[in-house]
Design a protein around this motif. Structure first.
Motif, short mmCIF file in Angstrom:
data_model
loop_
_atom_site.label_atom_id
_atom_site.label_comp_id
_atom_site.label_asym_id
_atom_site.label_seq_id
_atom_site.Cartn_x
_atom_site.Cartn_y
_atom_site.Cartn_z
N ILE A 46 -22.44 5.79 -16.32
CA ILE A 46 -22.24 7.36 -15.97
C ILE A 46 -20.76 7.51 -15.41
N GLY A 47 -19.83 6.63 -15.89
CA GLY A 47 -18.43 6.98 -15.65
C GLY A 47 -17.95 6.23 -14.35
N GLN A 48 -16.87 6.82 -13.65
CA GLN A 48 -16.51 6.10 -12.34
C GLN A 48 -16.70 7.18 -11.21
N PRO A 49 -17.93 7.09 -10.66
CA PRO A 49 -18.35 8.13 -9.77
C PRO A 49 -17.71 8.03 -8.50
N THR A 50 -17.77 9.05 -7.87
CA THR A 50 -17.54 9.01 -6.25
C THR A 50 -18.59 8.33 -5.36
N GLY A 51 -18.44 7.09 -4.89
CA GLY A 51 -19.53 6.44 -4.17
C GLY A 51 -19.39 5.97 -2.93
N GLY A 52 -18.03 5.97 -2.57
CA GLY A 52 -18.06 5.37 -1.14
C GLY A 52 -17.66 6.14 0.01
N ARG A 53 -18.03 5.75 1.30
CA ARG A 53 -17.96 6.59 2.30
C ARG A 53 -17.66 5.61 3.43
N VAL A 54 -17.16 6.30 4.60
CA VAL A 54 -16.97 5.40 5.87
C VAL A 54 -18.07 5.80 6.97
N PHE A 55 -18.63 4.85 7.36
CA PHE A 55 -19.64 4.77 8.57
C PHE A 55 -18.99 4.38 9.66
N ALA A 56 -19.84 4.92 10.86
CA ALA A 56 -19.36 4.34 12.16
C ALA A 56 -20.55 3.80 12.96
N PHE A 57 -20.39 2.74 13.57
CA PHE A 57 -21.54 2.15 14.33
C PHE A 57 -21.17 1.80 15.72
N ASP A 58 -22.23 1.96 16.45
CA ASP A 58 -22.01 1.46 18.14
C ASP A 58 -21.99 -0.12 18.09
N PRO A 59 -20.93 -0.66 18.46
CA PRO A 59 -21.01 -2.16 18.38
C PRO A 59 -21.86 -2.80 19.42
N ALA A 60 -22.61 -2.15 20.16
CA ALA A 60 -23.65 -3.03 20.97
C ALA A 60 -24.73 -3.07 20.26
N THR A 61 -25.24 -1.90 19.72
CA THR A 61 -26.50 -2.04 18.95
C THR A 61 -26.56 -1.84 17.46
#
Length: 185
Positions: A46-61
Motif C-alpha cells: 500500500i506504499g509508504q503510509p503515515t503511521g507513526g505518532r507520539v504518545f504521552a504516558f503517566d510515568p507512575a501508572t
C-alpha cells in the motif's frame, strides 16, 4: 506497570513498532514518558503510509495521558513515520515525520522531505522545519548549546549489499546524507 499497547492508527490490524522513548524530568523526577511509533511495513504493497505518532504516558501508572495520541505529525503537515522524540530543559518535545521515497524507482529518490517539529507539552506545534531528504534512521538530538541536530538521506539504496553506490542504476541520484543544526527558533 505495563505492557501498554498502542493503536496502529489505520483502523485495521497491522504491525507498528516502537520508534523511541523520551523522558521529561523536572527536579530529578520523571513527570512524563513520551513514545513514538512507526509503521513497520515502510515499503508495503500500500506504499509508504503515515503511521507513526507520539504518545504521552503517566510515568507512575503507564496510562496514556495528555491526549491520545499526544501528537500526530500527519495532522501538522508531515508525512511518514514519527521520529524519535527529544526533550529540552523547558519541556519542548522535538520530533518529526520521516518523509517518503518515490516507489518503484531503482534508487528510491525523495518524494516528500522530512519535517521536524517543536511541540509544547500540551501538543501544540511551536514551529516546524522542512528538510530536503528523508529521515529514516537519524532522529533529532539536542546539544548542550541548545541546537537541534539531525541528518537526512537523499535516496534509499534498495539493495546496498548487492550493488555498490557507483552502480549505473543510481546515476543522477544524490545518495549523500545532509546534516542540519537549527538554533534560535
Amino acid at each position: 506497570w505495563g505492557p501498554v499497547a498502542l493503536p496502529s492508527g489505520f483502523g485495521i490490524p497491522c504491525a507498528n513498532r516502537t520508534g523511541g522513548l523520551a523522558l521529561r524530568e523536572v527536579s530529578g523526577k520523571t513527570t512524563r514518558v513520551y513514545a513514538s511509533t512507526n509503521y513497520s511495513a515502510e515499503m508495503s504493497p500500500i506504499g509508504q503510509p503515515t503511521g507513526g505518532r507520539v504518545f504521552a504516558f503517566d510515568p507512575a501508572t503507564g496510562k496514556q495521558s495528555w491526549g491520545s495520541p499526544f501528537f500526530d505529525p500527519s495532522r501538522a503537515g508531515g508525512f511518514g513515520n514519527a521520529l524519535y522524540p527529544s526533550i529540552d530543559k523547558d519541556g519542548t518535545i522535538y520530533t518529526g515525520s520521516s518523509g517518503s521515497y518515490v516507489s518503484g524507482s531503482p534508487a528510491y529518490p525523495v518524494q516528500r522531505g522530512a519535517r521536524i517539529f517543536a511541540v509544547t507539552e500540551k501538543g501544540a506545534v511551536k514551529w516546524s522545519y522542512d528538510a530536503q531528504g528523508v529521515i529514516a534512521y537519524a532522529h533529532p538530538v539536542l546539544g548542550g548549546d541548545g541546537a537541534l541536530r539531525f541528518g537526512d538521506m537523499r535516496a534509499r539504496n534498495v539493495d546496498p549489499w548487492l550493488r555498490p553506490a557507483n552502480d549505473p542504476i543510481y546515476a543522477g541520484v544524490d545518495q549523500s546524507p545532509a546534516f542540519y543544526a537549527i538554533s534560535g527558533k
